[in-house]
Scaffold this motif. Structure first.
Motif, short mmCIF file in Angstrom:
data_model
loop_
_atom_site.label_atom_id
_atom_site.label_comp_id
_atom_site.label_asym_id
_atom_site.label_seq_id
_atom_site.Cartn_x
_atom_site.Cartn_y
_atom_site.Cartn_z
N GLU A 10 0.78 -1.13 0.09
CA GLU A 10 0.06 -0.04 0.10
C GLU A 10 0.99 1.16 0.01
O GLU A 10 0.26 2.38 0.05
CB GLU A 10 -1.00 -0.11 0.86
CG GLU A 10 -1.79 -1.06 1.14
CD GLU A 10 -2.77 -1.14 2.56
OE1 GLU A 10 -2.87 -0.27 3.05
OE2 GLU A 10 -3.53 -2.05 2.76
N ILE A 11 2.11 1.02 -0.04
CA ILE A 11 3.10 2.23 0.08
C ILE A 11 3.13 2.87 -1.43
O ILE A 11 3.56 2.29 -2.36
CB ILE A 11 4.30 2.05 0.73
CG1 ILE A 11 4.24 1.57 2.10
CG2 ILE A 11 5.28 3.07 0.63
CD1 ILE A 11 5.43 0.92 2.91
N THR A 12 2.98 4.44 -1.56
CA THR A 12 3.02 4.85 -2.99
C THR A 12 4.21 5.54 -3.08
O THR A 12 4.87 6.00 -1.96
CB THR A 12 1.58 5.59 -3.35
OG1 THR A 12 1.74 6.53 -2.37
CG2 THR A 12 0.40 4.59 -2.99
N ARG A 38 17.91 2.54 0.90
CA ARG A 38 17.19 1.22 1.89
C ARG A 38 15.81 0.95 1.63
O ARG A 38 15.38 -0.28 1.65
CB ARG A 38 17.40 1.74 3.30
CG ARG A 38 18.85 2.06 3.64
CD ARG A 38 19.85 0.70 3.69
NE ARG A 38 20.97 1.11 4.18
CZ ARG A 38 21.95 1.56 3.63
NH1 ARG A 38 21.92 1.85 2.24
NH2 ARG A 38 23.14 1.94 4.00
N ILE A 39 15.07 2.02 1.31
CA ILE A 39 13.59 1.76 1.12
C ILE A 39 13.56 0.84 -0.31
O ILE A 39 12.75 -0.09 -0.25
CB ILE A 39 12.84 2.96 0.77
CG1 ILE A 39 12.86 3.89 2.44
CG2 ILE A 39 11.30 2.77 0.49
CD1 ILE A 39 12.10 4.81 2.32
N SER A 40 14.24 1.21 -1.09
CA SER A 40 14.05 0.40 -2.53
C SER A 40 14.52 -1.11 -2.12
O SER A 40 14.07 -2.04 -2.91
CB SER A 40 15.02 0.96 -3.44
OG SER A 40 15.15 0.28 -4.69
N ALA A 41 15.72 -1.15 -1.33
CA ALA A 41 15.96 -2.60 -0.98
C ALA A 41 14.99 -3.32 -0.48
O ALA A 41 14.74 -4.72 -0.64
CB ALA A 41 17.43 -2.47 -0.20
N VAL A 42 14.16 -2.77 0.34
CA VAL A 42 12.94 -3.47 1.31
C VAL A 42 11.94 -3.71 0.09
O VAL A 42 11.36 -5.14 0.16
CB VAL A 42 12.37 -2.58 2.31
CG1 VAL A 42 10.99 -3.16 2.80
CG2 VAL A 42 12.99 -2.23 3.26
N PHE A 43 11.73 -3.10 -0.96
CA PHE A 43 10.86 -3.18 -1.83
C PHE A 43 11.20 -4.36 -2.76
O PHE A 43 10.41 -5.26 -3.04
CB PHE A 43 10.43 -2.03 -3.10
CG PHE A 43 9.48 -1.24 -2.30
CD1 PHE A 43 7.94 -1.69 -2.61
CD2 PHE A 43 9.47 -0.23 -1.52
CE1 PHE A 43 6.96 -0.83 -2.24
CE2 PHE A 43 8.40 0.51 -0.83
CZ PHE A 43 7.18 0.17 -1.45
N THR A 52 4.32 -7.80 -2.85
CA THR A 52 3.97 -6.51 -3.66
C THR A 52 4.18 -6.78 -5.06
O THR A 52 5.19 -7.60 -5.19
CB THR A 52 4.60 -5.40 -3.26
OG1 THR A 52 4.01 -4.25 -3.81
CG2 THR A 52 5.93 -5.23 -3.26
N ASP A 53 3.66 -6.20 -5.92
CA ASP A 53 4.09 -6.28 -7.46
C ASP A 53 5.23 -5.39 -8.09
O ASP A 53 5.75 -5.86 -8.94
CB ASP A 53 2.82 -5.97 -8.14
CG ASP A 53 1.66 -6.85 -7.90
OD1 ASP A 53 1.91 -8.03 -7.62
OD2 ASP A 53 0.40 -6.44 -7.85
N SER A 54 5.51 -4.34 -7.29
CA SER A 54 6.44 -3.27 -7.92
C SER A 54 7.15 -2.74 -6.76
O SER A 54 6.84 -2.77 -5.83
CB SER A 54 5.90 -2.68 -8.89
OG SER A 54 4.97 -1.50 -8.17
#
Length: 270
Positions: A10-12, A38-43, A52-54
């Motif tokens: 749900e994070i946009t 770091r946020i990108s690594a979590v995704f 999540t899809d993306s």
């Protein structure tokens, strides 16, 4: 935490950007970019595990505030440099950190190259730094002055059985943090006045003023990229003896008054 309780799916991108922008407002531009990484690594992890899809953080780097690299301050007068070294070496700190700072000042290399130095790279009075550890990705040979060898002699008693010359305080199989020399200078009162990288400026300014005809050798000591890359590729002369003479004179100058590094073993650890 703004994102901590939100399901990753749900994070946009606007939500992520809002968090990063808040960090930018504190003038922490580089920190904001590291947080985005770091946020990108979590995704990436979440996508791999079908949570999540993306990657909502994937394309945000281009809209962040640019990192502005400013010339860092450095002391380039000998009397002030004497005082800096005396101040640093009289303060409570781990001996290996103080020895790392002295070795950094003596050799003219970058902080990361000192903190990651391996005992296997030392060959007598030469320090052979492999290309993968150099900023310019070219192997670099450092002729070691008498004072630099004195640092190594003291270090052998502390870390001679370890992989690194300057291992981490918590794990001898890990290298000293690249931030340690800077923190040490800051605690001695030189925050914003002199950075670890500044010793390279000190060496260049002082030795070029004393020996203007030897500018090319000083550039070799600093492992600077030649402007003419074709000439650099063909001219691989090391000029070890010329560089050795300059580094020995430099060591004689800056070590005036601070004595043998063995006294650093007696400095109370912070």
């Amino acid at each position: 935490m703004k994102l901590g309780n939100v399901p990753v799916a749900e994070i946009t991108p606007p939500m992520i950007l809002a968090v990063v922008r808040d960090i930018e407002k504190r003038a922490a531009i580089e920190t904001s970019r590291r947080v985005l990484q770091r946020i990108s690594a979590v995704f990436i992890h979440a996508v791999a595990h079908d949570l999540t899809d993306s990657n909502s953080a994937a394309n945000l780097k281009s809209v962040l505030a640019p990192v502005v690299h400013q010339r860092r301050s450095a002391i380039t007068e000998l009397p002030r440099l004497y005082q800096l070294l005396a101040d640093v070496e009289s303060m409570p700190a781990r001996p290996t950190t103080l020895l790392a700072l002295r070795f950094l000042a003596l050799t003219g290399v970058r902080s990361g190259e000192v903190c990651g130095a391996l005992w296997s790279e030392i060959d007598g009075d030469l320090w052979n730094i492999p290309a993968q550890r150099m900023n310019m990705k070219r192997a670099h040979v450092v002729p070691l002055s008498r004072q630099a060898l004195e640092v190594l002699a003291v270090l052998r008693e502390l870390t001679g059985n370890a992989l690194y010359l300057f291992p981490s305080q918590h794990n001898v199989n890990r290298l000293l943090s690249g931030n340690a020399p800077g923190y040490c200078l800051n605690r001695a009162g030189y925050q914003g006045v002199h950075y670890p990288h500044g010793f390279r400026s000190s060496l260049s300014t002082i030795m070029n003023s004393r020996h203007p005809q030897d500018g090319a050798f000083i550039e070799l000591i600093l492992a600077h990229e030649k402007n003419d890359k074709i000439a650099a590729a063909y001219n691989r002369a090391q000029h070890i003896e010329e560089r050795r003479g300059i580094l020995q004179e430099w060591a004689d100058l800056i070590c005036e008054g601070i004595g043998n590094p063995r006294h650093l073993l007696e400095v109370r650890a912070r």
